[in-house]
Scaffold this active site. Structure first.
Site, short mmCIF file in Angstrom:
data_model
loop_
_atom_site.label_atom_id
_atom_site.label_comp_id
_atom_site.label_asym_id
_atom_site.label_seq_id
_atom_site.Cartn_x
_atom_site.Cartn_y
_atom_site.Cartn_z
N LYS A 83 6.56 -9.17 1.50
CA LYS A 83 5.69 -10.00 2.35
C LYS A 83 5.18 -11.20 1.55
CE LYS A 83 4.25 -6.18 5.36
NZ LYS A 83 3.21 -5.21 5.76
N GLN A 108 -2.58 -3.40 3.56
CA GLN A 108 -1.37 -2.58 3.71
C GLN A 108 -1.74 -1.11 3.95
OE1 GLN A 108 1.72 -3.77 3.93
NE2 GLN A 108 2.67 -1.74 4.10
N ASP A 112 -2.34 -8.62 11.13
CA ASP A 112 -1.51 -7.53 11.66
C ASP A 112 -1.68 -7.35 13.17
OD1 ASP A 112 0.13 -5.99 9.84
OD2 ASP A 112 -1.70 -5.55 8.73
N1 GUN Z 1 2.33 -0.08 6.96
C1 GUN Z 1 3.48 0.09 7.66
N2 GUN Z 1 3.67 -0.94 8.52
C2 GUN Z 1 2.61 -1.77 8.36
C3 GUN Z 1 2.25 -3.01 8.97
O1 GUN Z 1 2.93 -3.54 9.85
N3 GUN Z 1 1.08 -3.53 8.52
C4 GUN Z 1 0.31 -2.95 7.57
N4 GUN Z 1 -0.82 -3.56 7.21
N5 GUN Z 1 0.62 -1.80 7.00
C5 GUN Z 1 1.77 -1.23 7.39
#
Ligand code: GUN
Length: 295
Positions: free
Chosen positions: A53, A97, A120
């Site tokens: 990311k 995350q 998100d």
């Molecule tokens: N963990 C697994 N998928 C995601 C996501 O799309 N966003 C976040 N913040 N954590 C995750």
């Protein structure tokens, strides 16, 4: 011929568009979007995602503000960091995350992120807006994985309206928002889960199958109707024994080889949904930045 939906390429196109938009915003207003990326602990998969990311965000011109905290970080300290980021002018998007360590209540943390900085799209206000909003609201912060799936579906030469769609999995991150997005496209949506009876039969009647259960190759080829579209959200690491040699392999929630025989279009794993999730995170950050300039 079954079409392979190339998530890598579609995500690259979206990132190119975002880069051009960010370049143009930079020359007009002298600022670029800022994304705070918060990781707590060292879950291996999270480290891989956070790295990917961060790299992608930097490539499109987003400023990344990185916070990697120890596994022992308290809920209070994490909340304090989020509040600080909520008030930081150079931060337009905040990503915490998941999963978080067990001693931290995830929902409390997600609720504490300012809804305008919710990269998100997991904050209850944004979840509510998604369920209410009309089809074409471009300012919404929408959960990245399901939005990535929708972009892939919309890129196919099909009319989604009236189609029978099954979403397998009811998570807040994928299943529920995916169902909302498909509903907005006027699909008839079934959300299936671990208690669903006759999953195979329900699946066989679907024109669109979105599998997001986190169970390797659970959806069998025979469950896919001839001509259906299959979107596989699963990323599962399995061990394969090839002539006595144990190898790690990434597989989806769908038995790809068998499902491909029936599907009109299908996403591979890897190279399908994964890259779209990241591109949509960058999209949300850019939207949050543009929204902040309007206030
Ligand atoms: N963990 C697994 N998928 C995601 C996501 O799309 N966003 C976040 N913040 N954590 C995750």
């Amino acid at each position: 011929m079954t079409k392979l939906i190339n998530g890598k390429e579609i995500a690259q196109n979206l990132r190119n568009q975002l880069k051009a938009e960010i370049d143009s915003l930079k020359s007009k207003i002298g600022k670029v979007p800022g994304l705070a990326v918060v990781q707590v602990g060292n879950v291996a998969a999270s480290s891989v995602y956070v790295k990917a990311k961060t790299k992608s965000a930097k490539e499109v011109g987003i400023d990344v503000i990185d916070h990697h905290l120890s596994q022992e970080t308290s809920e209070k300290d994490l909340l304090e960091l989020v509040y600080k980021l909520n008030n930081q002018d150079n931060v337009n998007g905040i990503l915490v995350q998941l999963p978080l360590p067990n001693h931290i209540n995830e929902q409390i943390i997600l609720d504490s992120i300012h809804p305008n900085k919710d990269a998100d799209g997991f904050h209850p206000l944004n979840v509510g807006k998604l369920s209410i909003a009309s089809k074409n609201d471009e300012n919404l912060l929408i959960p990245c994985t399901p939005y990535g799936c929708l972009i892939m579906l919309k890129g196919l030469d099909i009319n989604l309206s009236g189609m029978n769609a099954i979403v397998i999995g009811r998570s807040n991150i994928v299943g529920k928002p995916m169902a909302q997005l498909l509903l907005k496209e006027s699909c008839t949506v079934t959300v299936a889960h671990s208690k669903t009876k006759n999953l195979e039969e329900v699946c066989k009647s679907a024109d669109i199958v979105v599998a997001a259960v986190g169970r390797p190759q659970m959806v069998k080829g025979g469950w896919i109707k001839k001509g259906a579209v299959v979107i596989d959200v699963g990323i599962n690491r399995i061990k394969l024994n090839t002539n006595g040699e144990i190898k790690n392999k990434l597989v989806g929630d769908v038995d790809f080889i068998e499902a491909k025989k029936n599907a009109a279009a299908i996403t591979p794993v890897p190279g399908g949904v994964g890259p779209m999730t990241i591109a949509c995170l960058l999209r949300n950050t850019t939207i949050a930045f543009k929204n902040s300039q309007k206030n």
